[in-house]
Scaffold this motif. Structure first.
Motif, PDB file in Angstrom:
ATOM      1  N   THR A   1       0.814  -1.207   0.000  1.00  0.00           N
ATOM      2  CA  THR A   1       0.000   0.000   0.000  1.00  0.00           C
ATOM      3  C   THR A   1       0.856   1.270   0.000  1.00  0.00           C
ATOM      4  N   TYR A   2       0.506   2.190  -0.894  1.00  0.00           N
ATOM      5  CA  TYR A   2       1.140   3.506  -0.928  1.00  0.00           C
ATOM      6  C   TYR A   2       0.052   4.552  -0.713  1.00  0.00           C
ATOM      7  N   ALA A   3       0.226   5.364   0.317  1.00  0.00           N
ATOM      8  CA  ALA A   3      -0.765   6.397   0.626  1.00  0.00           C
ATOM      9  C   ALA A   3      -0.684   7.563  -0.332  1.00  0.00           C
ATOM     10  N   ALA A   4       0.480   7.751  -0.940  1.00  0.00           N
ATOM     11  CA  ALA A   4       0.664   8.853  -1.881  1.00  0.00           C
ATOM     12  C   ALA A   4       1.537   8.382  -3.039  1.00  0.00           C
ATOM     13  N   ALA A   5       1.422   9.052  -4.160  1.00  0.00           N
ATOM     14  CA  ALA A   5       2.207   8.696  -5.339  1.00  0.00           C
ATOM     15  C   ALA A   5       3.698   8.896  -5.079  1.00  0.00           C
ATOM     16  N   THR A   6       4.510   8.045  -5.675  1.00  0.00           N
ATOM     17  CA  THR A   6       5.954   8.162  -5.501  1.00  0.00           C
ATOM     18  C   THR A   6       6.680   7.650  -6.739  1.00  0.00           C
ATOM     19  N   LYS A   7       7.827   8.242  -7.037  1.00  0.00           N
ATOM     20  CA  LYS A   7       8.659   7.829  -8.162  1.00  0.00           C
ATOM     21  C   LYS A   7      10.070   7.555  -7.664  1.00  0.00           C
ATOM     22  N   ALA A   8      10.710   6.560  -8.285  1.00  0.00           N
ATOM     23  CA  ALA A   8      12.069   6.208  -7.886  1.00  0.00           C
ATOM     24  C   ALA A   8      12.791   5.568  -9.066  1.00  0.00           C
ATOM     25  N   ASN A   9      14.109   5.545  -8.992  1.00  0.00           N
ATOM     26  CA  ASN A   9      14.902   4.832  -9.987  1.00  0.00           C
ATOM     27  C   ASN A   9      16.093   4.184  -9.308  1.00  0.00           C
ATOM     28  N   VAL A  10      16.648   3.176  -9.941  1.00  0.00           N
ATOM     29  CA  VAL A  10      17.803   2.472  -9.390  1.00  0.00           C
ATOM     30  C   VAL A  10      18.731   2.059 -10.522  1.00  0.00           C
ATOM     31  N   THR A  11      20.035   2.182 -10.275  1.00  0.00           N
ATOM     32  CA  THR A  11      21.055   1.768 -11.237  1.00  0.00           C
ATOM     33  C   THR A  11      21.938   0.712 -10.592  1.00  0.00           C
ATOM     34  N   ASN A  12      22.233  -0.342 -11.345  1.00  0.00           N
ATOM     35  CA  ASN A  12      23.070  -1.437 -10.859  1.00  0.00           C
ATOM     36  C   ASN A  12      24.274  -1.597 -11.793  1.00  0.00           C
ATOM     37  N   LEU A  13      25.478  -1.401 -11.259  1.00  0.00           N
ATOM     38  CA  LEU A  13      26.715  -1.673 -11.989  1.00  0.00           C
ATOM     39  C   LEU A  13      27.373  -2.879 -11.349  1.00  0.00           C
ATOM     40  N   GLY A  14      27.710  -3.877 -12.172  1.00  0.00           N
ATOM     41  CA  GLY A  14      28.290  -5.085 -11.607  1.00  0.00           C
ATOM     42  C   GLY A  14      29.278  -5.736 -12.554  1.00  0.00           C
ATOM     43  N   ILE A  15      30.077  -6.637 -11.995  1.00  0.00           N
ATOM     44  CA  ILE A  15      31.012  -7.403 -12.801  1.00  0.00           C
ATOM     45  C   ILE A  15      31.220  -8.768 -12.164  1.00  0.00           C
ATOM     46  N   ASP A  16      31.246  -9.803 -12.994  1.00  0.00           N
ATOM     47  CA  ASP A  16      31.557 -11.163 -12.562  1.00  0.00           C
ATOM     48  C   ASP A  16      32.946 -11.523 -13.062  1.00  0.00           C
ATOM     49  N   TYR A  17      33.720 -12.206 -12.219  1.00  0.00           N
ATOM     50  CA  TYR A  17      35.061 -12.635 -12.603  1.00  0.00           C
ATOM     51  C   TYR A  17      35.214 -14.113 -12.301  1.00  0.00           C
ATOM     52  N   ALA A  18      35.440 -14.901 -13.346  1.00  0.00           N
ATOM     53  CA  ALA A  18      35.661 -16.343 -13.192  1.00  0.00           C
ATOM     54  C   ALA A  18      37.123 -16.556 -12.826  1.00  0.00           C
ATOM     55  N   VAL A  19      37.392 -16.693 -11.540  1.00  0.00           N
ATOM     56  CA  VAL A  19      38.766 -16.868 -11.063  1.00  0.00           C
ATOM     57  C   VAL A  19      39.357 -18.157 -11.627  1.00  0.00           C
ATOM     58  N   ASN A  20      38.551 -19.188 -11.627  1.00  0.00           N
ATOM     59  CA  ASN A  20      38.894 -20.473 -12.232  1.00  0.00           C
ATOM     60  C   ASN A  20      37.568 -21.160 -12.579  1.00  0.00           C
ATOM     61  N   PRO A  21      37.592 -22.355 -13.176  1.00  0.00           N
ATOM     62  CA  PRO A  21      36.333 -22.990 -13.578  1.00  0.00           C
ATOM     63  C   PRO A  21      35.337 -23.211 -12.441  1.00  0.00           C
ATOM     64  N   LYS A  22      35.794 -23.211 -11.189  1.00  0.00           N
ATOM     65  CA  LYS A  22      34.895 -23.482 -10.077  1.00  0.00           C
ATOM     66  C   LYS A  22      34.506 -22.243  -9.270  1.00  0.00           C
ATOM     67  N   LEU A  23      35.353 -21.219  -9.269  1.00  0.00           N
ATOM     68  CA  LEU A  23      35.133 -20.056  -8.412  1.00  0.00           C
ATOM     69  C   LEU A  23      34.793 -18.813  -9.236  1.00  0.00           C
ATOM     70  N   THR A  24      33.655 -18.191  -8.910  1.00  0.00           N
ATOM     71  CA  THR A  24      33.248 -16.937  -9.533  1.00  0.00           C
ATOM     72  C   THR A  24      33.008 -15.895  -8.440  1.00  0.00           C
ATOM     73  N   VAL A  25      33.572 -14.717  -8.639  1.00  0.00           N
ATOM     74  CA  VAL A  25      33.410 -13.615  -7.697  1.00  0.00           C
ATOM     75  C   VAL A  25      32.669 -12.483  -8.407  1.00  0.00           C
ATOM     76  N   SER A  26      31.681 -11.900  -7.736  1.00  0.00           N
ATOM     77  CA  SER A  26      30.886 -10.812  -8.318  1.00  0.00           C
ATOM     78  C   SER A  26      30.902  -9.607  -7.388  1.00  0.00           C
ATOM     79  N   LEU A  27      31.015  -8.429  -7.983  1.00  0.00           N
ATOM     80  CA  LEU A  27      30.964  -7.171  -7.246  1.00  0.00           C
ATOM     81  C   LEU A  27      29.868  -6.308  -7.847  1.00  0.00           C
ATOM     82  N   ASP A  28      28.987  -5.779  -6.992  1.00  0.00           N
ATOM     83  CA  ASP A  28      27.883  -4.963  -7.464  1.00  0.00           C
ATOM     84  C   ASP A  28      27.764  -3.689  -6.639  1.00  0.00           C
ATOM     85  N   SER A  29      27.350  -2.622  -7.320  1.00  0.00           N
ATOM     86  CA  SER A  29      27.004  -1.369  -6.658  1.00  0.00           C
ATOM     87  C   SER A  29      25.629  -0.953  -7.147  1.00  0.00           C
TER      88      SER A  29
END
Length: 344
Positions: free
Chosen positions: A248-276
């Protein structure tokens, strides 16, 4: 005009599928671990630690399958029941098949499915662009952006066949509320060509009083050797009203969101991800920022160990949180999660 879907014919197709035992399979996910989150609830110094039923996703067990009817037509079905491994209870106490419950038919003209299904935002943007997860600071944890990943009953979904690198889809549902009010429409387009992937969706939900919640979501990723950079954006426009997706929203509202991320496959078994993730509510003039570090070690094809570190910072008016419960305006929060994910 309210539209009621009748599932008789397609349920018959599902019945034929289940009758063909060779085409039916039982699948599941057990996801859990240990989570520590500080500054929870109204006590600014309160830390909560303990076993958690979900780190990357809700545990579930289900049955699915398909049946070749000939002449290029295939019937399919998928029913998944979510549960909490920490206590054995259903993740949604009001719904047995809370994670999926649909039947459908696919062929050269695309696929049509009916039932309880994830929206196109989740199908095409969560995982590929936006990282998911609970106790983790995923984009759909923000108040205005729950519909980036959500599931809806009484829905019909159509997905076109791939047209080269392009594919489109549409989803509709009506009678979302117990009184028969509420409806949604969802359109999507994706492009997948080698290392490049992009998708965009528009979502529109009507409330109990016919006001609207509009959400536009888009994102892209590109694989460059061991690296996969990702960028996502969502814009939310919520009118006053009560919605299945965001409450429930009692009043109208607007918002936005941005996601910057990167995945790094360190090796075939390990993946590390960083997101902002940067959220801005332009109506209330408050902001939230999440930084998240995720590591997944695939010990075996069906067993993965997960580590997740997340921090959220709120401006003076924002009350966003990483964990469940209530937030405190202007408060930051940190969460550390370690767990295991078993699939079968």
């Amino acid at each position: 005009m309210q539209l009621t879907f009748k599932f008789g014919a397609i349920a018959l197709a599902a019945g034929l599928c289940t009758a063909a035992m060779a085409d039916m399979k039982i699948t599941g996910v057990v996801d859990g671990g240990y989570v520590t989150t500080n500054k929870t609830g109204t006590a600014a110094n309160k830390t909560v630690s303990g076993a958690a039923s979900s780190i990357l996703g809700v545990s579930n067990i289900g049955i699915s399958g398909d049946k070749d009817f000939g002449e290029g037509a295939t019937g399919f079905f998928n029913f998944q029941a979510g549960f909490n491994p920490t206590d054995g209870k259903l993740s949604d106490t009001s719904t047995l098949f809370s994670r999926n419950a649909y039947v459908g038919l696919k062929g050269s003209a695309g696929s049509v499915s009916l039932g309880r299904q994830w929206n196109l935002n989740d199908d095409w943007l969560v995982g590929s662009v936006f990282k998911g997860g609970y106790n983790a600071g995923a984009v759909f944890k923000f108040s205005e952006f729950d519909a980036v990943s959500d599931i809806y009953s009484k829905s019909i979904k159509y997905v076109t066949p791939a047209m080269g690198a392009l594919q489109g889809a549409a989803m509709y549902a009506s009678g979302l509320n117990s009184d028969g009010t509420g409806s949604l429409s969802n359109l999507g387009l994706k492009y997948a060509d080698g290392p490049f992937y992009a998708a965009a969706t528009v979502f529109d939900e009507k409330s109990t009083t016919d006001t609207t919640y509009k959400l536009t979501t888009m994102g892209a990723s590109y694989v460059m050797g061991a690296y996969k950079p990702r960028i996502g954006y969502a814009s939310s426009d919520i009118a006053a009203g009560t919605f299945v997706s965001v409450g429930t929203y009692a009043a109208a509202t607007k918002a936005n969101v941005t996601n910057l991320g990167i995945d790094y496959a360190v090796n075939p078994k390990l993946t590390v991800s960083l997101d902002s993730l940067k959220r801005k509510n332009t109506t209330l003039n408050n902001n939230s920022t999440v930084t998240r570090l995720l590591a997944i070690y695939a010990w075996r094809p069906d067993v993965a160990f997960v580590g997740n570190l997340a921090r959220i910072s709120n401006s003076s008016g924002a009350t966003e949180i990483l964990s469940s419960g209530s937030g405190v305006a202007g408060q930051s929060q940190q969460s550390v999660a370690m767990g295991v994910r078993v699939t079968f």
